[in-house]
Design an enzyme around this catalytic site. Structure first.
Site, PDB file in Angstrom:
ATOM      1  N   THR A  46      37.452  38.276  38.136  1.00 20.54           N
ATOM      2  CA  THR A  46      37.665  38.747  39.318  1.00 20.54           C
ATOM      3  C   THR A  46      37.459  40.085  39.554  1.00 20.54           C
ATOM      4  O   THR A  46      37.026  40.956  38.485  1.00 20.54           O
ATOM      5  CB  THR A  46      39.291  38.957  39.719  1.00 20.54           C
ATOM      6  OG1 THR A  46      39.984  40.073  38.867  1.00 20.54           O
ATOM      7  CG2 THR A  46      40.091  37.582  39.492  1.00 20.54           C
ATOM      8  N   ASP A  47      36.954  40.639  40.736  1.00 24.27           N
ATOM      9  CA  ASP A  47      37.036  42.068  41.281  1.00 24.27           C
ATOM     10  C   ASP A  47      38.089  42.711  41.174  1.00 24.27           C
ATOM     11  O   ASP A  47      39.541  42.039  41.107  1.00 24.27           O
ATOM     12  CB  ASP A  47      36.189  42.067  42.641  1.00 24.27           C
ATOM     13  CG  ASP A  47      35.503  43.360  42.614  1.00 24.27           C
ATOM     14  OD1 ASP A  47      35.688  44.153  41.732  1.00 24.27           O
ATOM     15  OD2 ASP A  47      34.368  43.381  43.229  1.00 24.27           O
ATOM     16  N   CYS A  48      38.130  43.920  41.170  1.00 21.78           N
ATOM     17  CA  CYS A  48      39.352  44.822  41.075  1.00 21.78           C
ATOM     18  C   CYS A  48      40.144  44.683  42.147  1.00 21.78           C
ATOM     19  O   CYS A  48      39.926  44.925  43.283  1.00 21.78           O
ATOM     20  CB  CYS A  48      39.011  46.157  40.541  1.00 21.78           C
ATOM     21  SG  CYS A  48      40.582  47.275  40.127  1.00 21.78           S
ATOM     22  N   GLY A  49      41.490  44.192  41.802  1.00 21.79           N
ATOM     23  CA  GLY A  49      42.466  44.042  42.843  1.00 21.79           C
ATOM     24  C   GLY A  49      42.250  42.806  43.833  1.00 21.79           C
ATOM     25  O   GLY A  49      43.225  42.738  44.754  1.00 21.79           O
ATOM     26  N   ALA A  50      41.351  41.909  43.462  1.00 26.94           N
ATOM     27  CA  ALA A  50      41.304  40.844  44.105  1.00 26.94           C
ATOM     28  C   ALA A  50      42.389  39.777  44.405  1.00 26.94           C
ATOM     29  O   ALA A  50      42.653  39.236  45.325  1.00 26.94           O
ATOM     30  CB  ALA A  50      39.806  40.142  43.748  1.00 26.94           C
TER      31      ALA A  50
END
Length: 764
Positions: A292-296
């Site tokens: 994932t992307d950060c915080g997704a």
């Protein structure tokens, strides 16, 4: 132990190791905490954080993000950060603890940002991807990626979160600088070069890192050009445009992929099983890792609101095909609990852990988990890489205007270098950049002074104004410098520089000054989207005041998105678009200004006359209309455009044979001649028009390009092959099809300046 036996097949080693692991250890492999929080740097020594040690001992840490990353977000500065040697030693300390203090001794996957260079202290800062795309030089970009991989792996970084393969549809978006441009074919060519360059011949090589393709998918088509906004896109356009570069990179062997923050047709990409499981793994056969992307995942529960709570978000993500979570907060907090309470099948966790472990084995981390500090010292920021940064920056500069041949500059006369980007190093580096000592970055002023080192009195300087703000206190000094000069170079544009604590500039004297309340000039970069494409602050006003003096006026743009300023287009004598050209950008700009490098960059984004024309990308549908009440819909500078200090002629365009079957190929040849007096490079571009089709098509689509270097008077026959891949489109059944009928093959300087010939595809 089978999993430790390097003579065994990777699949067998993975299954053996997986069979030995507890649920907690499997989940541990799926999380990626922030690496810079795992240690303290005190007096040249590395001390591991107790929280990290405990996490290792309680089940393990699969990966760490940004152990070596340095920037204002991480809080790592030049003073507190790690030198190339110390960075390698820190990674070794982390790996050693993980291997020696976890039950199974599994090495950690170290992930680093490398959009345009390894984002660590001392590493080479190359131009941003928008500049790299403007080179139209795939081979040179591949060479750059090899250099980036070499620097990253020398410190122990094994995976990078690049390339960015988003196709830009609205350049108001702050992350435009991170992308190659608006054309899927060109992005796809750069994507393949990136994978080949970063990953090398084998992932376990000492100069190789795993490439992570991002942002999957549609991220460059967000509503209103707002970061992570909803994407309104039909399935056909998604398949033809935004998915194309990712498919090409997957076919090239990309090891990892990152879903985008955005939603498409109401479904967040992080949980889009149709894309992650159906298209990516099912249709394309991708067998790598998805992170994932950060915080997704958190965004699913508070942002998209497509999950009831954190546990629901984590379960949705892993069931959709996510293998690892950047930051690791949601997976680490909820997955074990979800399995225990029956909301998640253990087999789903096993599959994700299997993919993470397989990547670690492919990278050779079980056999060679440690970096070589001596090699890191030698490789990172090497002279060879610095020279490459200068070369690639020079090739990415686009000459937009050169009225009366004002460029290259003559050998005589005084030059006034004016503007907020003339001598502000961070402003030419772009986002995702580590802290830099002043001596490492050559500004445009520094580059010009270097050219005239024997006559320093010929160079005058004034900042004039800031990027943002309405202060005109620097106008007086700027106008004074301009009055004394024979030629004025205005270095303006934007900034993606975050607060590196560099203080500010005294506009009255041009000297640097440190204050307790520095002003941010950042008007581009991640999260910095704009309403306008005009210059920020009073930059235009400064240029207009200088223009009144009647001196030859050259404008150099240093920026991360196109500038739409009709007054400058009309009144400047020459315009250079340099984008963010990296640490050697000042030398590269000076090389072009003085004619030591003949500009060969070409636009990969159409530059509008006015923001109201957006979207203005060249390959829109033919029914999009031709004008507004106030003006036509044509851009100021079209896709593929760029001038040179020489001229090129085209002749003898031939398509042979003129008629082919749907699965056949035709050879396209054209003779290109340097008709001027200087050596130079021409980007020969090939476009295809499907004259009539069952589904509406763009008027022209880029399907090939060649960058050729020619001496004065030299001619070369340039050859392309046109076949199914160049002629097909996604048909009514959402399958690729080559329809019988007439096609036009266009070859030329840019999309609006081509010669054409006919090609017929007949029934098979």
């Amino acid at each position: 132990m089978i999993y430790k036996d390097k003579t065994k097949p990777i699949g067998e080693r993975v299954e053996h190791l997986l069979g030995l692991m507890t649920l907690e250890e499997k989940v541990g492999q799926l999380i990626q905490p922030f690496g810079w929080q795992t240690y303290e740097h005190i007096d040249g020594k590395i001390k591991l954080a107790e929280s990290f040690k405990q996490q290792v001992e309680n089940g393990g840490v699969g990966s760490l993000y940004g152990v070596l990353r340095a920037d204002p977000w991480t809080g790592v500065t030049l003073e507190s950060g790690l030198s190339p040697r110390l960075g390698a030693e820190a990674v070794n300390e982390i790996q050693r603890y993980a291997i020696e203090h976890s039950r199974l001794g599994i090495p950690i996957l170290i992930g680093e940002e490398c959009s345009h260079g390894h984002m660590a202290i001392g590493a080479t800062v190359f131009p941003v991807p928008l500049s790299l795309g403007s080179t139209w030089n795939v081979d040179l970009y591949r060479e750059m990626c090899r250099a980036v991989a070499r620097e990253t792996r020398s410190q122990g970084g094994a995976v990078t979160y690049s390339p960015v393969l988003d196709v830009v549809r609205d350049p108001r978006w702050g992350r435009t600088e991170e992308c190659f441009g608006e054309d899927a074919y060109l992005v796809g060519q750069m994507a393949v070069a990136s994978v080949e360059g970063l990953q090398g011949e084998r992932l376990d090589g000492e100069d190789s890192v795993a490439a992570t393709l991002k942002h999957f998918v549609g991220y460059g088509s967000s509503e209103g050009g707002r970061n992570a906004g909803p994407v309104h896109m039909g399935r056909r356009e998604l398949l033809e445009v935004d998915l194309l570069p990712f498919r090409k990179a997957v076919e090239a062997g990309a090891a990892s992929i990152m879903p985008a923050y955005n939603e498409i047709d109401g479904v967040p990409c992080t949980t889009n099983k149709e894309l992650l499981d159906g298209v990516l793994r099912g249709e394309w056969g991708f067998d790598g890792m998805v992170i994932t992307d950060c915080g997704a995942i958190d965004m699913l529960a508070s942002g998209h609101d497509s999950a009831e709570d954190g546990q629901d978000a984590a379960v949705q993500a892993i069931e959709a095909g996510i293998d690892m979570e950047m930051s690791g907060e949601m997976f680490g907090k909820y997955l074990v609990e979800a399995v225990r309470n029956g909301r998640l099948d253990t087999a789903v966790v096993d599959q994700a852990a299997r993919r993470v472990l397989e990547l670690k084995f492919r990278l050779g981390l079980f056999e060679a988990p440690y970096a070589d500090p001596n090699r890191a010292e030698q490789v990172i920021g090497s002279r060879e890489h610095v020279e490459l940064a200068r070369k690639i920056a020079g090739e990415g500069i686009v000459l937009l205007k050169n009225e009366g041949g004002v460029l290259p500059l003559s050998a005589a006369g005084k030059i006034a270098v004016i503007g907020p980007n003339a001598d502000t190093g961070y402003n030419q580096l772009g986002d995702y950049t580590s802290p830099q000592p002043r001596s490492k970055v050559t500004t445009v002023l520094g580059g010009i002074r270097g050219k005239l080192a024997d006559a320093p009195e010929r160079v005058l300087y004034a900042p004039g104004c800031r990027i943002k703000g309405d202060s005109r206190e620097g106008f007086e000094l700027a106008l004074s410098c301009a009055e004394q000069a024979d030629t004025v170079i205005m270095v303006v544009g934007g900034s993606s520089a975050r607060d590196f604590g560099e203080g500010s500039i005294d506009l009255k004297t041009g000297a640097s000054k440190v204050t307790g309340n520095t002003e941010s000039d950042m008007d581009c970069g991640e999260g910095i989207d704009r309403l306008s494409l005009r210059l920020s602050g009073v930059q235009l006003e400064l240029i207009q005041e200088v223009h009144k003096l009647g001196k030859p006026l050259i404008v150099v743009y240093i920026n991360g998105r196109p500038v739409a300023e009709p007054w400058i287009d009309e009144h400047a004598d020459a315009i250079l678009e340099a984008w963010y050209p990296g640490q050697e950008g000042g030398h590269a700009v000076a090389d072009v200004l003085f004619g030591d490098v003949n500009p060969s960059g070409r636009l990969t984004l159409s530059i509008p006359k006015h923001v109201g024309q957006l979207p203005v990308y060249y390959n829109g549908k033919r029914s999009r209309g031709k004008r507004y009440l106030e003006d036509d819909s044509q851009p100021r500078y079209p896709f593929g455009y760029g001038l040179s200090y020489t001229e090129f002629g085209y002749a003898n365009l031939i398509v042979q044979p003129e008629c082919i079957l749907p699965d056949g190929t035709a050879k396209v040849t054209v003779d290109v001649t340097n008709t001027g007096s200087r050596a130079g490079a021409e980007v020969v571009q090939l476009y295809v028009t499907d004259v009539a089709s069952a589904v509406t098509r763009p008027a022209k689509e880029l399907k090939g390009f060649r960058k050729v270097y020619l001496a004065p008077g030299e001619s070369r026959r340039v050859e392309f092959t046109v076949g199914a891949e160049e002629l097909e489109y996604i048909g009514r059944d959402y399958k690729p099809v080559v329809e019988p009928g007439e096609f036009r093959i266009h070859v030329g300087r840019h999309v609006n300046d081509t010669w054409s010939a006919k090609l017929i595809v007949r029934e098979g």
